[in-house]
Design a protein around this motif. Structure first.
Motif, PDB file in Angstrom:
ATOM      1  N   GLY A  95       0.786  -1.231   0.000  1.00  0.00           N
ATOM      2  CA  GLY A  95       0.000   0.000   0.000  1.00  0.00           C
ATOM      3  C   GLY A  95       0.812   1.271   0.000  1.00  0.00           C
ATOM      4  O   GLY A  95       0.280   2.341   0.320  1.00  0.00           O
ATOM      5  N   LEU A  96       2.084   1.215  -0.366  1.00  0.00           N
ATOM      6  CA  LEU A  96       2.951   2.404  -0.363  1.00  0.00           C
ATOM      7  C   LEU A  96       3.186   2.862  -1.798  1.00  0.00           C
ATOM      8  O   LEU A  96       4.169   2.488  -2.445  1.00  0.00           O
ATOM      9  CB  LEU A  96       4.287   2.078   0.327  1.00  0.00           C
ATOM     10  N   VAL A  97       2.252   3.686  -2.305  1.00  0.00           N
ATOM     11  CA  VAL A  97       2.321   4.073  -3.721  1.00  0.00           C
ATOM     12  C   VAL A  97       2.664   5.550  -3.926  1.00  0.00           C
ATOM     13  O   VAL A  97       2.782   6.004  -5.067  1.00  0.00           O
ATOM     14  CB  VAL A  97       0.976   3.757  -4.424  1.00  0.00           C
ATOM     15  N   THR A  98       2.842   6.272  -2.865  1.00  0.00           N
ATOM     16  CA  THR A  98       3.030   7.724  -3.011  1.00  0.00           C
ATOM     17  C   THR A  98       4.375   8.090  -3.639  1.00  0.00           C
ATOM     18  O   THR A  98       4.494   9.135  -4.276  1.00  0.00           O
ATOM     19  CB  THR A  98       2.926   8.412  -1.638  1.00  0.00           C
ATOM     20  N   ASN A  99       5.386   7.261  -3.462  1.00  0.00           N
ATOM     21  CA  ASN A  99       6.721   7.593  -3.976  1.00  0.00           C
ATOM     22  C   ASN A  99       7.094   6.839  -5.253  1.00  0.00           C
ATOM     23  O   ASN A  99       8.269   6.809  -5.641  1.00  0.00           O
ATOM     24  CB  ASN A  99       7.784   7.303  -2.905  1.00  0.00           C
ATOM     25  N   LEU A 100       6.121   6.226  -5.902  1.00  0.00           N
ATOM     26  CA  LEU A 100       6.415   5.436  -7.098  1.00  0.00           C
ATOM     27  C   LEU A 100       6.983   6.297  -8.227  1.00  0.00           C
ATOM     28  O   LEU A 100       7.871   5.863  -8.971  1.00  0.00           O
ATOM     29  CB  LEU A 100       5.158   4.717  -7.584  1.00  0.00           C
ATOM     30  N   GLU A 101       6.478   7.520  -8.369  1.00  0.00           N
ATOM     31  CA  GLU A 101       6.956   8.374  -9.462  1.00  0.00           C
ATOM     32  C   GLU A 101       8.447   8.673  -9.305  1.00  0.00           C
ATOM     33  O   GLU A 101       9.210   8.553 -10.270  1.00  0.00           O
ATOM     34  CB  GLU A 101       6.175   9.684  -9.525  1.00  0.00           C
ATOM     35  N   ASN A 102       8.871   9.035  -8.112  1.00  0.00           N
ATOM     36  CA  ASN A 102      10.295   9.327  -7.877  1.00  0.00           C
ATOM     37  C   ASN A 102      11.167   8.099  -8.106  1.00  0.00           C
ATOM     38  O   ASN A 102      12.328   8.210  -8.515  1.00  0.00           O
ATOM     39  CB  ASN A 102      10.498   9.841  -6.451  1.00  0.00           C
ATOM     40  N   LEU A 103      10.610   6.920  -7.848  1.00  0.00           N
ATOM     41  CA  LEU A 103      11.358   5.677  -8.028  1.00  0.00           C
ATOM     42  C   LEU A 103      11.573   5.368  -9.512  1.00  0.00           C
ATOM     43  O   LEU A 103      12.663   4.964  -9.924  1.00  0.00           O
ATOM     44  CB  LEU A 103      10.595   4.525  -7.350  1.00  0.00           C
ATOM     45  N   VAL A 104      10.535   5.588 -10.313  1.00  0.00           N
ATOM     46  CA  VAL A 104      10.557   5.184 -11.724  1.00  0.00           C
ATOM     47  C   VAL A 104      11.136   6.259 -12.633  1.00  0.00           C
ATOM     48  O   VAL A 104      11.791   5.952 -13.645  1.00  0.00           O
ATOM     49  CB  VAL A 104       9.119   4.820 -12.173  1.00  0.00           C
ATOM     50  N   LEU A 105      10.941   7.523 -12.291  1.00  0.00           N
ATOM     51  CA  LEU A 105      11.284   8.647 -13.172  1.00  0.00           C
ATOM     52  C   LEU A 105      12.716   8.615 -13.718  1.00  0.00           C
ATOM     53  O   LEU A 105      12.915   8.849 -14.918  1.00  0.00           O
ATOM     54  CB  LEU A 105      11.020   9.969 -12.455  1.00  0.00           C
ATOM     55  N   PRO A 106      13.758   8.312 -12.912  1.00  0.00           N
ATOM     56  CA  PRO A 106      15.125   8.333 -13.446  1.00  0.00           C
ATOM     57  C   PRO A 106      15.365   7.340 -14.585  1.00  0.00           C
ATOM     58  O   PRO A 106      16.312   7.494 -15.358  1.00  0.00           O
ATOM     59  CB  PRO A 106      15.987   7.975 -12.222  1.00  0.00           C
ATOM     60  N   LEU A 107      14.500   6.332 -14.708  1.00  0.00           N
ATOM     61  CA  LEU A 107      14.702   5.317 -15.745  1.00  0.00           C
ATOM     62  C   LEU A 107      13.885   5.574 -17.002  1.00  0.00           C
ATOM     63  O   LEU A 107      13.958   4.810 -17.965  1.00  0.00           O
ATOM     64  CB  LEU A 107      14.366   3.920 -15.191  1.00  0.00           C
ATOM     65  N   ILE A 108      13.081   6.632 -16.997  1.00  0.00           N
ATOM     66  CA  ILE A 108      12.292   6.971 -18.179  1.00  0.00           C
ATOM     67  C   ILE A 108      13.197   7.746 -19.142  1.00  0.00           C
ATOM     68  O   ILE A 108      13.357   8.956 -19.052  1.00  0.00           O
ATOM     69  CB  ILE A 108      11.050   7.812 -17.816  1.00  0.00           C
TER      70      ILE A 108
END
Length: 394
Positions: A280-293
């Protein structure tokens, strides 16, 4: 040769005629102990000629007999190998044509007498595996493990194929035993590492698998998508173990302790993202994925990101749009933009992206996403038409 024969004939003829020319028959005495034979020159010559013919006949007959018996012996001795060679070639052809039943029968038949015993049994095992006959597959692999000729010609490729077939049949203990038995003999290169990683994952030895993956990344010959798949499975399993033995915080601590390069590895990032989502910890998913986009991101990674429940993904959407400015018809990024905009509730932007995408390419995942978007926008009739198109495509 002909001249020598002619000279010999003339000499014998001269000796035979000479006594008549001098009006004397001429005699030859042959004494053997107390026995004495008296022959005329003519009769002696005739006997010599007769003896020569008999000797020549016996010599010619013995040569023909030797050739015949030698040929018959070779045919008898090597007929099995020649037959095995023909069956091996037919078996390979049947396997390549997808006739696995015939391929299995031919390879099993020729394996004992073939110079390529391992290959014959491996193809037979693979054909049986494709036919879903696990018992036969295991039996052929057992032959390789026990047959002396197969053991003598045991190779790296034999280990890999046999191990892979054991994995396909879920014979993990046999695959492990085979790997451990030949580990020191063959060495530890990338392909063998891959087999070892697969076995560890299936045995739920996730920590060992993660250590082996670190070594596997250094091998430039290994497929990048395969390494990503191993990372997702191994690290996901290890994160679950950490949560069960400790807590989610232990996973976060472990992830932060990884090297910068590992934290930017697609497989590890996806495994960590899945762990956070599961808790249930989805708030930081963007920061996790963004560097690999970025433009060199793999297709499998982008497709996985599309399915993540990322909240407030404006920065990722902006990064994808920048990539699309340089490649406006790139279907991978158009699909990513459409799905991300749906998740971020930017329906108009998602509709435009889907419209552009479906003009270029249509696949089931994108059509389902488009139908879902139409439902969210209240266009149920149009959504039903898309669903009917999906059903028609099968």
């Amino acid at each position: 040769m002909i001249r020598s024969i002619i000279k010999l004939v003339l000499l014998l003829a001269l000796i035979a005629i000479a006594p008549f020319l001098i009006d004397e028959k001429g005699y030859i005495l042959v004494a053997m102990g107390d026995l004495t034979y008296e022959l005329t020159v003519v009769s002696a010559i005739l006997l010599m000629v007769l003896a020569s013919f008999i000797f020549a006949f016996l010599f010619w007959g013995s040569r023909i007999g030797f050739k015949f018996t030698s040929s018959a012996w070779r045919k008898l001795a090597f007929s099995n190998k020649a037959k095995a060679k023909r069956e091996f070639q037919k078996g390979i052809g049947a396997y390549l044509l997808g006739d696995y039943k015939q391929a299995e029968e031919l390879m099993a038949k020729c394996a004992e007498h073939s110079d390529m015993t391992n290959s014959a049994w491996l193809v037979a095992a693979s054909a049986a595996n494709k036919l879903g006959e696990s018992a036969k597959t295991a039996n052929y692999l057992k032959f390789i493990a026990q047959h002396p000729q197969a053991q003598e010609n045991f190779s790296f490729e034999t280990l890999l194929v046999a191990g892979r077939l054991n994995l396909d049949d879920k014979q993990f203990s046999k695959a492990r035993a085979l790997l451990d038995e030949n580990h020191k003999l063959i060495g530890h290169d990338g392909r063998l590492l891959g087999l070892d990683i697969e076995i560890n994952i299936h045995e739920s030895k996730f920590e060992q698998a993660t250590e082996l993956i670190k070594t596997a990344r250094k091998d430039k010959h290994l497929d990048r998508d395969k390494i990503t798949d191993w990372e997702v499975r191994a690290f996901s399993g290890y994160f679950i173990e950490l949560i069960q033995t400790s807590s989610v915080e232990a996973v976060a601590k472990y992830y932060k302790a990884l090297s910068r390069k590992e934290r930017q590895s697609e497989g590890i990032v996806l495994a960590y993202a899945n762990c956070l989502i599961a808790n249930g910890l989805v708030t930081n998913l963007e920061n996790l994925v963004l560097p690999l986009i970025k433009k060199d991101a793999s297709i499998s990674f982008i497709n996985a990101v599309k399915q993540l429940p990322i909240q407030n993904s404006e920065h990722i959407i902006f990064a994808v749009q920048k990539l699309l400015q340089k490649q406006p018809e790139n279907t991978l990024w158009l699909s990513a933009l459409a799905h991300l905009c749906v998740a971020n509730k930017e329906y108009d932007k998602a509709h435009k992206a889907f419209t552009s995408l479906l003009k270029i390419e249509q696949n089931s995942d994108d059509l389902q996403g488009y139908a879902k978007l139409l439902e969210l926008m209240g266009e149920h009739q149009q959504a039903n038409r898309v669903y009917q198109e999906l059903i028609a495509q099968g």
